[in-house]
Design a protein around this motif. Structure first.
Motif, PDB file in Angstrom:
ATOM      1  N   ALA A 163     -13.705  19.811  25.286  1.00 57.69           N
ATOM      2  CA  ALA A 163     -14.214  21.133  25.632  1.00 57.69           C
ATOM      3  C   ALA A 163     -15.120  21.642  24.514  1.00 57.69           C
ATOM      4  O   ALA A 163     -14.826  21.466  23.329  1.00 57.69           O
ATOM      5  N   LEU A 164     -16.229  22.263  24.898  1.00 54.98           N
ATOM      6  CA  LEU A 164     -17.172  22.811  23.925  1.00 54.98           C
ATOM      7  C   LEU A 164     -17.290  24.316  24.155  1.00 54.98           C
ATOM      8  O   LEU A 164     -18.049  24.759  25.018  1.00 54.98           O
ATOM      9  N   PRO A 165     -16.536  25.129  23.394  1.00 50.96           N
ATOM     10  CA  PRO A 165     -16.588  26.589  23.567  1.00 50.96           C
ATOM     11  C   PRO A 165     -17.854  27.177  22.951  1.00 50.96           C
ATOM     12  O   PRO A 165     -17.830  27.805  21.892  1.00 50.96           O
ATOM     13  N   LEU A 166     -18.972  26.979  23.626  1.00 49.60           N
ATOM     14  CA  LEU A 166     -20.273  27.358  23.074  1.00 49.60           C
ATOM     15  C   LEU A 166     -20.433  28.864  22.933  1.00 49.60           C
ATOM     16  O   LEU A 166     -21.201  29.327  22.083  1.00 49.60           O
ATOM     17  N   VAL A 167     -19.733  29.636  23.761  1.00 49.41           N
ATOM     18  CA  VAL A 167     -19.816  31.094  23.646  1.00 49.41           C
ATOM     19  C   VAL A 167     -19.275  31.544  22.301  1.00 49.41           C
ATOM     20  O   VAL A 167     -19.861  32.388  21.623  1.00 49.41           O
TER      21      VAL A 167
ATOM     22  N   CYS B  43     -17.144  15.752  34.635  1.00 49.76           N
ATOM     23  CA  CYS B  43     -18.601  15.585  34.635  1.00 49.76           C
ATOM     24  C   CYS B  43     -19.318  16.623  33.776  1.00 49.76           C
ATOM     25  O   CYS B  43     -20.543  16.571  33.642  1.00 49.76           O
ATOM     26  N   GLY B  44     -18.591  17.592  33.202  1.00 44.12           N
ATOM     27  CA  GLY B  44     -19.216  18.565  32.307  1.00 44.12           C
ATOM     28  C   GLY B  44     -19.414  19.945  32.901  1.00 44.12           C
ATOM     29  O   GLY B  44     -20.249  20.713  32.415  1.00 44.12           O
ATOM     30  N   LYS B  45     -18.633  20.302  33.917  1.00 52.45           N
ATOM     31  CA  LYS B  45     -18.811  21.602  34.581  1.00 52.45           C
ATOM     32  C   LYS B  45     -18.570  22.764  33.618  1.00 52.45           C
ATOM     33  O   LYS B  45     -19.372  23.701  33.547  1.00 52.45           O
ATOM     34  N   SER B  46     -17.467  22.719  32.883  1.00 59.11           N
ATOM     35  CA  SER B  46     -17.152  23.810  31.957  1.00 59.11           C
ATOM     36  C   SER B  46     -18.207  23.926  30.863  1.00 59.11           C
ATOM     37  O   SER B  46     -18.601  25.028  30.473  1.00 59.11           O
ATOM     38  N   THR B  47     -18.673  22.785  30.375  1.00 55.96           N
ATOM     39  CA  THR B  47     -19.685  22.807  29.319  1.00 55.96           C
ATOM     40  C   THR B  47     -20.995  23.396  29.826  1.00 55.96           C
ATOM     41  O   THR B  47     -21.669  24.155  29.117  1.00 55.96           O
ATOM     42  N   LEU B  48     -21.379  23.082  31.064  1.00 59.20           N
ATOM     43  CA  LEU B  48     -22.614  23.642  31.608  1.00 59.20           C
ATOM     44  C   LEU B  48     -22.500  25.155  31.771  1.00 59.20           C
ATOM     45  O   LEU B  48     -23.441  25.894  31.447  1.00 59.20           O
ATOM     46  N   ALA B  49     -21.358  25.639  32.263  1.00 58.30           N
ATOM     47  CA  ALA B  49     -21.169  27.088  32.380  1.00 58.30           C
ATOM     48  C   ALA B  49     -21.249  27.753  31.008  1.00 58.30           C
ATOM     49  O   ALA B  49     -21.886  28.800  30.839  1.00 58.30           O
ATOM     50  N   GLN B  50     -20.620  27.137  30.016  1.00 62.77           N
ATOM     51  CA  GLN B  50     -20.684  27.667  28.650  1.00 62.77           C
ATOM     52  C   GLN B  50     -22.115  27.636  28.117  1.00 62.77           C
ATOM     53  O   GLN B  50     -22.558  28.565  27.433  1.00 62.77           O
ATOM     54  N   ARG B  51     -22.853  26.570  28.431  1.00 68.54           N
ATOM     55  CA  ARG B  51     -24.238  26.450  27.960  1.00 68.54           C
ATOM     56  C   ARG B  51     -25.106  27.559  28.550  1.00 68.54           C
ATOM     57  O   ARG B  51     -25.933  28.152  27.842  1.00 68.54           O
ATOM     58  N   CYS B  52     -24.934  27.840  29.820  1.00 65.69           N
ATOM     59  CA  CYS B  52     -25.712  28.903  30.462  1.00 65.69           C
ATOM     60  C   CYS B  52     -25.352  30.267  29.877  1.00 65.69           C
ATOM     61  O   CYS B  52     -26.234  31.101  29.617  1.00 65.69           O
ATOM     62  N   ALA B  53     -24.059  30.507  29.666  1.00 65.97           N
ATOM     63  CA  ALA B  53     -23.628  31.780  29.083  1.00 65.97           C
ATOM     64  C   ALA B  53     -24.162  31.937  27.666  1.00 65.97           C
ATOM     65  O   ALA B  53     -24.590  33.020  27.258  1.00 65.97           O
ATOM     66  N   ARG B  54     -24.143  30.847  26.905  1.00 67.60           N
ATOM     67  CA  ARG B  54     -24.671  30.895  25.534  1.00 67.60           C
ATOM     68  C   ARG B  54     -26.160  31.226  25.543  1.00 67.60           C
ATOM     69  O   ARG B  54     -26.644  31.982  24.691  1.00 67.60           O
ATOM     70  N   TRP B  55     -26.889  30.671  26.500  1.00 64.34           N
ATOM     71  CA  TRP B  55     -28.324  30.959  26.620  1.00 64.34           C
ATOM     72  C   TRP B  55     -28.556  32.448  26.875  1.00 64.34           C
ATOM     73  O   TRP B  55     -29.464  33.053  26.290  1.00 64.34           O
TER      74      TRP B  55
ATOM     75  N   LEU C 102     -26.586  34.885  25.977  1.00 63.25           N
ATOM     76  CA  LEU C 102     -26.261  35.596  24.741  1.00 63.25           C
ATOM     77  C   LEU C 102     -27.387  35.493  23.719  1.00 63.25           C
ATOM     78  O   LEU C 102     -27.557  36.388  22.882  1.00 63.25           O
ATOM     79  N   ASP C 103     -28.147  34.417  23.777  1.00 59.42           N
ATOM     80  CA  ASP C 103     -29.201  34.188  22.791  1.00 59.42           C
ATOM     81  C   ASP C 103     -30.553  34.763  23.204  1.00 59.42           C
ATOM     82  O   ASP C 103     -31.542  34.596  22.479  1.00 59.42           O
TER      83      ASP C 103
ATOM     84  N   PRO D 125     -29.004  42.978  25.344  1.00 61.47           N
ATOM     85  CA  PRO D 125     -27.575  43.304  25.236  1.00 61.47           C
ATOM     86  C   PRO D 125     -26.751  42.551  26.285  1.00 61.47           C
ATOM     87  O   PRO D 125     -26.977  42.706  27.486  1.00 61.47           O
ATOM     88  N   VAL D 126     -25.827  41.731  25.830  1.00 59.72           N
ATOM     89  CA  VAL D 126     -24.980  40.935  26.718  1.00 59.72           C
ATOM     90  C   VAL D 126     -23.552  40.982  26.194  1.00 59.72           C
ATOM     91  O   VAL D 126     -23.316  40.813  24.999  1.00 59.72           O
ATOM     92  N   VAL D 127     -22.615  41.218  27.099  1.00 51.96           N
ATOM     93  CA  VAL D 127     -21.188  41.115  26.788  1.00 51.96           C
ATOM     94  C   VAL D 127     -20.642  39.941  27.577  1.00 51.96           C
ATOM     95  O   VAL D 127     -20.838  39.856  28.792  1.00 51.96           O
TER      96      VAL D 127
END
Length: 262
Positions: free
Chosen positions: A14-18, A60-72, A74-75, A79-81
């Motif tokens: 798991a990659l908690p990118l957020v 297949c990386g579903k959680s990582t893709l969701a985290q990647r989109c959320a991180r994007w 935030l960046d 203003p994003v919560v």
């Protein structure tokens, strides 16, 4: 024999990118993953969705893709919560699962939770007008859950969820499909992880990559199965103190048993 200490570059699943944006360095832009991320950013730029569903088989990386989109999001500088409820325990019924998410959201924003189904309205009322709320949801299993979240999300909200079973969604839901690794993905995955690792980490031999490609790509190897395979190979190489992870490391009896499972 004493070997130099190093951290296995294929340990993290798991990659908690957020929470840890520095982990972006180990996200491999493999074929389906890169296409899914591009699809989301394009949809957001054109017309921000309220609900995003990432689909595909286990690993297949579903959680990582969701985290990647959320991180994007935030960046972006706006203003994003972001509230990560993806690790909420899965309850038995649709109602229990939705109520669990609503209670978690209410606790984060300190709003009333007398009626869990009204929590999204309560949150919308206290959310600053210039702020986007991003919520990472647990996996959904039934179309009824998907429809409920699609109707509950407000205009200033984007909800991310995933499913190994659902393949279709209402028209207003953005679907990001993932699948097995494509040709070339094995090398991209390994190279990304190794590039981000310490210089003392042994390289992966081209012969080992070619063997994995030839043996397992036709059967639909998942990103998680590849990660486990390379993790075991690097553990073996570390134990033996070899300067390179070669085909011998890949072909250990333990790995063969792992890969030969149906």
């Amino acid at each position: 024999m004493t070997h130099a200490r190093w951290t296995n570059p294929f340990t993290a699943a798991a990659l908690p990118l957020v929470e840890r944006p520095e982990l972006l360095a180990v996200v491999a832009e493999i074929d389906h993953f890169a296409a899914g991320f591009t699809r989301f950013t394009g949809a957001f730029t054109h017309s921000p969705p309220r609900l995003v569903l990432v689909t595909g088989p286990s690993g297949c990386g579903k959680s990582t893709l969701a985290q990647r989109c959320a991180r994007w999001l935030l960046d972006t500088g706006d203003p994003v919560v972001c509230v990560d409820l993806s690790r909420e325990p899965l309850a038995l019924t649709v109602r229990e699962r939705i109520d669990s998410v609503c209670r978690g959201l209410a606790a984060h924003f300190e709003v009333p939770c007398d009626d869990p189904r009204g929590v999204f309205d309560e949150v919308d009322a206290v959310l600053p007008t210039d702020t986007l709320l991003v919520v990472l949801l647990p996996p959904v299993e039934l179309p009824a859950e998907l429809r409920w979240y699609a109707g509950a999300a407000g205009d200033r909200m984007i909800l991310f969820t995933e499913s190994s079973h659902l393949r279709e969604a209402p028209d207003d839901v953005v679907v990001l499909p993932l699948g097995p690794l494509a040709p070339g993905d094995i090398a991209r995955f390994a190279t990304t992880r190794l590039t981000a690792a310490a210089p003392s980490i042994p390289p992966l031999s081209p012969a080992a990559i070619d063997w994995i490609e030839q043996r397992w790509s036709p059967t639909g190897l998942s990103a998680e199965a590849l990660r486990r395979l390379l993790h075991e190979a690097y553990e073996d190489a570390h134990h033996r103190g070899t300067p390179e992870v070669d085909l011998d490391a890949i072909m250990t009896s333990r790995l063969r048993r792992l890969l030969d499972q149906p």
